[in-house]
Design a protein around this motif. Structure first.
Motif, PDB file in Angstrom:
ATOM      1  N   ARG A 156     -10.124 -13.840  -7.815  1.00 40.72           N
ATOM      2  CA  ARG A 156      -9.368 -12.724  -7.244  1.00 40.72           C
ATOM      3  C   ARG A 156     -10.304 -11.765  -6.501  1.00 40.72           C
ATOM      4  O   ARG A 156     -11.500 -11.718  -6.746  1.00 40.72           O
TER       5      ARG A 156
ATOM      6  N   HIS B 292       0.821  -1.213   0.000  1.00 39.61           N
ATOM      7  CA  HIS B 292       0.000   0.000   0.000  1.00 39.61           C
ATOM      8  C   HIS B 292       0.855   1.263   0.000  1.00 39.61           C
ATOM      9  O   HIS B 292       0.417   2.325   0.420  1.00 39.61           O
TER      10      HIS B 292
ATOM     11  N   ARG C 196      -9.298  -5.908  -4.456  1.00 42.15           N
ATOM     12  CA  ARG C 196      -8.130  -5.047  -4.705  1.00 42.15           C
ATOM     13  C   ARG C 196      -7.842  -4.940  -6.202  1.00 42.15           C
ATOM     14  O   ARG C 196      -7.397  -3.897  -6.698  1.00 42.15           O
TER      15      ARG C 196
ATOM     16  N   ARG D 144      -1.611 -10.908 -15.208  1.00 38.26           N
ATOM     17  CA  ARG D 144      -1.453 -11.292 -13.799  1.00 38.26           C
ATOM     18  C   ARG D 144      -2.647 -10.853 -12.954  1.00 38.26           C
ATOM     19  O   ARG D 144      -2.924 -11.417 -11.907  1.00 38.26           O
TER      20      ARG D 144
ATOM     21  N   ALA E 242       1.875 -10.394  -1.716  1.00 39.11           N
ATOM     22  CA  ALA E 242       2.063 -10.837  -3.109  1.00 39.11           C
ATOM     23  C   ALA E 242       1.911  -9.698  -4.113  1.00 39.11           C
ATOM     24  O   ALA E 242       2.067  -9.906  -5.318  1.00 39.11           O
ATOM     25  N   ARG E 243       1.641  -8.505  -3.630  1.00 41.02           N
ATOM     26  CA  ARG E 243       1.665  -7.348  -4.523  1.00 41.02           C
ATOM     27  C   ARG E 243       3.021  -7.263  -5.248  1.00 41.02           C
ATOM     28  O   ARG E 243       3.111  -6.827  -6.375  1.00 41.02           O
TER      29      ARG E 243
ATOM     30  N   ARG F  69     -10.824  -8.067   3.257  1.00 43.66           N
ATOM     31  CA  ARG F  69     -10.804  -8.285   1.798  1.00 43.66           C
ATOM     32  C   ARG F  69      -9.666  -9.223   1.458  1.00 43.66           C
ATOM     33  O   ARG F  69      -8.594  -9.148   2.048  1.00 43.66           O
TER      34      ARG F  69
END
Ligand code: EPS
Length: 389
Positions: free
Chosen positions: A45, A10, A48, A39, A132-133, A338
């Protein structure tokens, strides 16, 4: 060739620096953006992904859509940052940061170990980086590596072979090429080549979601037209299959890697594992089968590389697991706001790109070249030499 990434989940952006690319390599921003978009897709998913729309910004090392040979710096913006500025800015007010302080470690995440190791009482200082961002930056690195591979006619594709209890049959690569795998998997919301299994995968993802649970799976990466002899038998850290396994297991939530038939080799007799060697005028040396997934002795055989990776279910669950608060030492069972409930299709794109990176790196070690033209010439010379061996 090497790279480093920096950035929090973030924070304002992910930053990537790649060094060691040959000069004059055709470089396409669109191709990187395409990989980033791939991706972000995939059934299962979370919300986000509706906030982010990843695109790369080129900061150095490229002119006239070609590499100059200087380090390439890339950035990927986090759109969610605007909601986190007060919490995540370097000079944040401690009172503000306290509002989102994390004192409750999530089982299966890096939270508790990282907090103990680095001495953080706010586990946000761990989870922001362990998220995992970061795989967005790794995919960007892979997308650049793919341009090196493409320059030399090497193609990479991936697909999903298991989600939870639903698995597909092992595909016979005689009937598939990297191109057809890429085409077919791209058209599937779970990146699966088998339409029946695809529907069953969607069903189990829905079921897990309803139960507040998450699902993992297995992905397969195929690399085609790889020159013979990338990697080396002479030392542990030059074995390319070992380096690929390391790259796969380093992806967030990945717990294992297989080369070729992998763990199945432990069940079979030797005659059912090793690939017989053939020779023809047209193809030179080749193998009758490819059970060893394109590797013998840590080196490529010239057959397609076949690599699998297993991803555990995402540990952020709506159905809470028990843990202990680091302040009060009281047990708790917290639910989360989330999460993705299955990221296996996205992880298959990540796996594809981390494998592309390792193959491109090994290619540049074997055919060390300052200029892209020299690289291609050397690879072609080698291919001809192999044919006449
Ligand atoms: C992640 C948690 C989720 C995912 C994130 C990885 O983010 P958030 O906590 O903001 O809801 O969406 O993945 C990405 C942002 C991405 O680009 O893949 C985690 O804890 O690993």
């Amino acid at each position: 060739m090497r790279y480093l990434t920096a950035g929090e989940s973030h924070g304002p952006q992910l930053t990537l620096i790649i060094e060691g690319l040959p000069s004059r390599l055709p470089f396409s921003k669109e191709k990187i953006d395409t990989e980033l978009a791939r991706r972000q897709k995939g059934y299962g998913r979370g919300r986000r992904m509706q906030i982010e729309s990843d695109q790369v910004q080129i900061l150095s090392g490229i002119r006239f859509e070609k590499t100059t040979g200087a380090p390439v710096a890339l950035a990927i913006e986090n759109k969610d940052w605007v909601k986190w500025v007060e919490i995540m800015r370097p000079d944040t007010d401690p009172g503000q940061a306290e509002k989102r302080r994390v004192a409750r470690p999530r089982p299966g995440h890096a939270d508790l170990n990282g907090a103990i190791k680095y001495g953080h009482r706010d586990m946000r200082d761990v989870l922001e980086r362990s998220s995992a961002r970061e795989t967005a930056a790794r995919v960007a690195a892979g997308a650049v590596a793919k341009q090196v591979l493409e320059h030399c006619g090497i193609r990479v594709a991936s697909h999903v072979v298991r989600i939870g209890s639903v698995a597909t049959e092992r595909i016979d690569l005689n009937g598939w090429t990297a191109e057809t795998i890429a085409e077919k998997s791209e058209a599937s919301p779970v990146r699966c080549l088998d339409p029946e299994a695809e529907q069953a995968m969607i069903r189990v993802i829905d079921e897990a979601k309803e139960e507040g649970d998450s699902l993992g799976g297995v992905v397969e990466v195929v690399v085609e037209n790889v020159p013979v002899g990338l990697g080396s038998h002479v030392h542990y850290d030059r074995k390319l299959d070992a380096r690929i396994a390391q790259a796969i297991v380093s992806i967030n939530a990945f717990k294992g890697a297989e080369i070729g038939i992998g763990f199945e080799a432990g069940e079979r007799k030797g005659s059912q594992v090793h690939d017989e060697i053939l020779w023809s005028e047209e193809r030179g040396f080749h193998r009758a089968t490819n059970r060893l997934g394109g590797f013998e002795g840590g080196m490529t055989t010239g057959e397609p590389l076949v690599v699998r990776g297993v991803m555990k279910p995402i540990p952020t669950l709506y159905k809470p697991l028990q843990s202990v608060d680091i302040d009060t030492k009281e047990p708790f069972a917290a639910s989360i706001e989330r999460s993705d409930n299955c990221a296996v299709p996205a992880a298959s794109v990540v796996a594809e790109n981390v494998v592309a990176w390792e193959v491109a790196k090994a290619l540049l070690e074997t055919f060390s070249s300052d200029k892209a033209e020299d690289l291609l010439r050397e690879v072609e010379r080698h291919r001809n030499e192999v044919k006449g061996f």
